[in-house]
Motif scaffolding. Structure first.
Motif, PDB file in Angstrom:
ATOM      1  N   GLY A   1       4.337  11.881  13.468  1.00 58.75           N
ATOM      2  CA  GLY A   1       3.001  11.371  13.734  1.00 58.75           C
ATOM      3  C   GLY A   1       2.419  10.598  12.571  1.00 58.75           C
ATOM      4  N   SER A   2       1.165  10.203  12.732  1.00 59.59           N
ATOM      5  CA  SER A   2       0.477   9.378  11.737  1.00 59.59           C
ATOM      6  C   SER A   2      -0.905   9.940  11.427  1.00 59.59           C
ATOM      7  N   LEU A   3      -1.356   9.656  10.230  1.00 57.82           N
ATOM      8  CA  LEU A   3      -2.722   9.943   9.797  1.00 57.82           C
ATOM      9  C   LEU A   3      -3.177   8.822   8.882  1.00 57.82           C
ATOM     10  N   ARG A   4      -4.489   8.579   8.850  1.00 59.90           N
ATOM     11  CA  ARG A   4      -5.042   7.654   7.866  1.00 59.90           C
ATOM     12  C   ARG A   4      -6.072   8.391   7.040  1.00 59.90           C
ATOM     13  N   LEU A   5      -5.828   8.441   5.766  1.00 59.49           N
ATOM     14  CA  LEU A   5      -6.774   9.040   4.834  1.00 59.49           C
ATOM     15  C   LEU A   5      -7.702   7.970   4.285  1.00 59.49           C
ATOM     16  N   SER A   6      -8.930   8.390   4.014  1.00 56.56           N
ATOM     17  CA  SER A   6      -9.905   7.505   3.383  1.00 56.56           C
ATOM     18  C   SER A   6     -10.428   8.176   2.123  1.00 56.56           C
ATOM     19  N   CYS A   7     -10.814   7.370   1.178  1.00 52.94           N
ATOM     20  CA  CYS A   7     -11.436   7.861  -0.049  1.00 52.94           C
ATOM     21  C   CYS A   7     -12.632   6.967  -0.329  1.00 52.94           C
ATOM     22  N   ALA A   8     -13.813   7.536  -0.189  1.00 52.65           N
ATOM     23  CA  ALA A   8     -15.054   6.793  -0.413  1.00 52.65           C
ATOM     24  C   ALA A   8     -15.519   7.007  -1.837  1.00 52.65           C
ATOM     25  N   ALA A   9     -15.887   5.919  -2.496  1.00 54.69           N
ATOM     26  CA  ALA A   9     -16.322   5.966  -3.886  1.00 54.69           C
ATOM     27  C   ALA A   9     -17.791   5.608  -4.005  1.00 54.69           C
ATOM     28  N   SER A  10     -18.468   6.281  -4.905  1.00 60.25           N
ATOM     29  CA  SER A  10     -19.866   5.948  -5.184  1.00 60.25           C
ATOM     30  C   SER A  10     -19.923   4.876  -6.255  1.00 60.25           C
ATOM     31  N   GLY A  11     -21.093   4.292  -6.435  1.00 56.97           N
ATOM     32  CA  GLY A  11     -21.260   3.339  -7.521  1.00 56.97           C
ATOM     33  C   GLY A  11     -21.038   1.903  -7.102  1.00 56.97           C
ATOM     34  N   ARG A  12     -21.486   0.991  -7.958  1.00 57.66           N
ATOM     35  CA  ARG A  12     -21.427  -0.433  -7.634  1.00 57.66           C
ATOM     36  C   ARG A  12     -20.280  -1.150  -8.312  1.00 57.66           C
ATOM     37  N   THR A  13     -19.430  -0.391  -9.020  1.00 56.95           N
ATOM     38  CA  THR A  13     -18.353  -1.020  -9.781  1.00 56.95           C
ATOM     39  C   THR A  13     -16.980  -0.655  -9.242  1.00 56.95           C
TER      40      THR A  13
ATOM     41  N   ALA B   1       5.640   5.849  -4.403  1.00 58.40           N
ATOM     42  CA  ALA B   1       6.733   6.771  -4.709  1.00 58.40           C
ATOM     43  C   ALA B   1       7.895   6.483  -3.770  1.00 58.40           C
ATOM     44  N   ASP B   2       9.101   6.686  -4.251  1.00 55.86           N
ATOM     45  CA  ASP B   2      10.281   6.423  -3.427  1.00 55.86           C
ATOM     46  C   ASP B   2      10.264   7.250  -2.144  1.00 55.86           C
ATOM     47  N   SER B   3       9.697   8.439  -2.218  1.00 58.54           N
ATOM     48  CA  SER B   3       9.712   9.346  -1.064  1.00 58.54           C
ATOM     49  C   SER B   3       8.835   8.867   0.092  1.00 58.54           C
ATOM     50  N   VAL B   4       7.932   7.909  -0.176  1.00 57.95           N
ATOM     51  CA  VAL B   4       7.024   7.457   0.884  1.00 57.95           C
ATOM     52  C   VAL B   4       7.174   5.968   1.198  1.00 57.95           C
ATOM     53  N   LYS B   5       7.990   5.270   0.445  1.00 57.39           N
ATOM     54  CA  LYS B   5       8.171   3.832   0.674  1.00 57.39           C
ATOM     55  C   LYS B   5       8.632   3.572   2.105  1.00 57.39           C
ATOM     56  N   GLY B   6       8.002   2.578   2.732  1.00 57.84           N
ATOM     57  CA  GLY B   6       8.348   2.244   4.108  1.00 57.84           C
ATOM     58  C   GLY B   6       7.625   3.087   5.141  1.00 57.84           C
ATOM     59  N   ARG B   7       6.964   4.156   4.728  1.00 61.57           N
ATOM     60  CA  ARG B   7       6.226   5.011   5.655  1.00 61.57           C
ATOM     61  C   ARG B   7       4.725   4.995   5.375  1.00 61.57           C
ATOM     62  N   PHE B   8       4.338   4.926   4.120  1.00 60.58           N
ATOM     63  CA  PHE B   8       2.925   4.958   3.725  1.00 60.58           C
ATOM     64  C   PHE B   8       2.493   3.583   3.232  1.00 60.58           C
ATOM     65  N   THR B   9       1.229   3.253   3.495  1.00 59.54           N
ATOM     66  CA  THR B   9       0.650   2.000   3.015  1.00 59.54           C
ATOM     67  C   THR B   9      -0.755   2.275   2.504  1.00 59.54           C
ATOM     68  N   THR B  10      -1.034   1.799   1.297  1.00 61.04           N
ATOM     69  CA  THR B  10      -2.383   1.919   0.762  1.00 61.04           C
ATOM     70  C   THR B  10      -3.079   0.562   0.803  1.00 61.04           C
TER      71      THR B  10
ATOM     72  N   MET C   1      -0.477   6.781   6.746  1.00 56.77           N
ATOM     73  CA  MET C   1       0.754   7.563   6.663  1.00 56.77           C
ATOM     74  C   MET C   1       1.413   7.606   8.038  1.00 56.77           C
ATOM     75  N   ASN C   2       2.595   7.022   8.127  1.00 58.56           N
ATOM     76  CA  ASN C   2       3.344   6.993   9.381  1.00 58.56           C
ATOM     77  C   ASN C   2       4.632   7.794   9.248  1.00 58.56           C
ATOM     78  N   ASN C   3       5.196   8.154  10.394  1.00 61.25           N
ATOM     79  CA  ASN C   3       6.459   8.910  10.418  1.00 61.25           C
ATOM     80  C   ASN C   3       6.405  10.096   9.460  1.00 61.25           C
ATOM     81  N   LEU C   4       5.369  10.877   9.610  1.00 56.05           N
ATOM     82  CA  LEU C   4       5.163  12.007   8.703  1.00 56.05           C
ATOM     83  C   LEU C   4       6.237  13.053   8.871  1.00 56.05           C
TER      84      LEU C   4
ATOM     85  N   THR D   1      -1.233  18.673   6.897  1.00 55.89           N
ATOM     86  CA  THR D   1      -0.201  19.624   7.301  1.00 55.89           C
ATOM     87  C   THR D   1       0.639  18.997   8.413  1.00 55.89           C
ATOM     88  N   VAL D   2       1.941  18.950   8.188  1.00 55.87           N
ATOM     89  CA  VAL D   2       2.853  18.353   9.155  1.00 55.87           C
ATOM     90  C   VAL D   2       3.756  19.453   9.696  1.00 55.87           C
ATOM     91  N   SER D   3       3.672  19.668  10.992  1.00 58.20           N
ATOM     92  CA  SER D   3       4.487  20.715  11.615  1.00 58.20           C
ATOM     93  C   SER D   3       5.798  20.136  12.148  1.00 58.20           C
TER      94      SER D   3
END
Length: 127
Positions: free
Chosen positions: A16-28, A61-70, A83-86, A124-126
């Motif tokens: 499966g797939s998930l998309r994580l987000s990280c929100a940052a405060s501040g103007r810089t 990281a080599d372990s996620v290349k081709g599956r994860f994109t930032t 994150m794809n093909n978890l 968590t990936v089952s």
């Protein structure tokens, strides 16, 4: 200083797939190189991905290349991790990190280079 808050974690089946987000405060936000790390129980913190200030350079990281994109949206002060093909071995707490960068293509995989951290989101990936 920048405050970071991750979201988007959860429970997913292998493949499966998930998309994580990280929100940052501040103007810089645009001045920060952003990184993703993960930490599984009993294991050391592990580098996953990094993206430069304007998104022109990424590193994985080599372990996620081709599956994860930032990616990032400087207009929204947010960085993403698609994150794809978890796999079950991807199970961990995923943390977002930031470091001020003076160059537009700077990325780093070393946790010690980052001085701003979020609290993390559980993935968590089952099988």
């Amino acid at each position: 200083q920048v405050q970071l808050v991750e979201s988007g974690g959860g429970l997913v089946q292998a493949g499966g797939s998930l998309r994580l987000s990280c929100a940052a405060s501040g103007r810089t936000f645009v001045s920060y190189t952003m990184g993703w790390f993960r930490q599984a129980p009993g294991k050391e913190r592990e580098f996953v991905a990094a993206i430069s200030t304007y998104g022109g350079n990424t590193r994985y990281a080599d372990s996620v290349k081709g599956r994860f994109t930032t990616s990032r949206s400087n207009a929204k002060n947010t960085v993403y991790l698609q994150m794809n093909n978890l796999k079950p071995e991807d199970t961990a707490v995923y943390l977002c990190a930031a470091v001020l960068s003076s160059t537009p293509y700077y990325t780093t995989s070393r946790a010690g280079d980052y001085d701003n951290w979020g609290r993390g989101t559980q993935v968590t990936v089952s099988s």
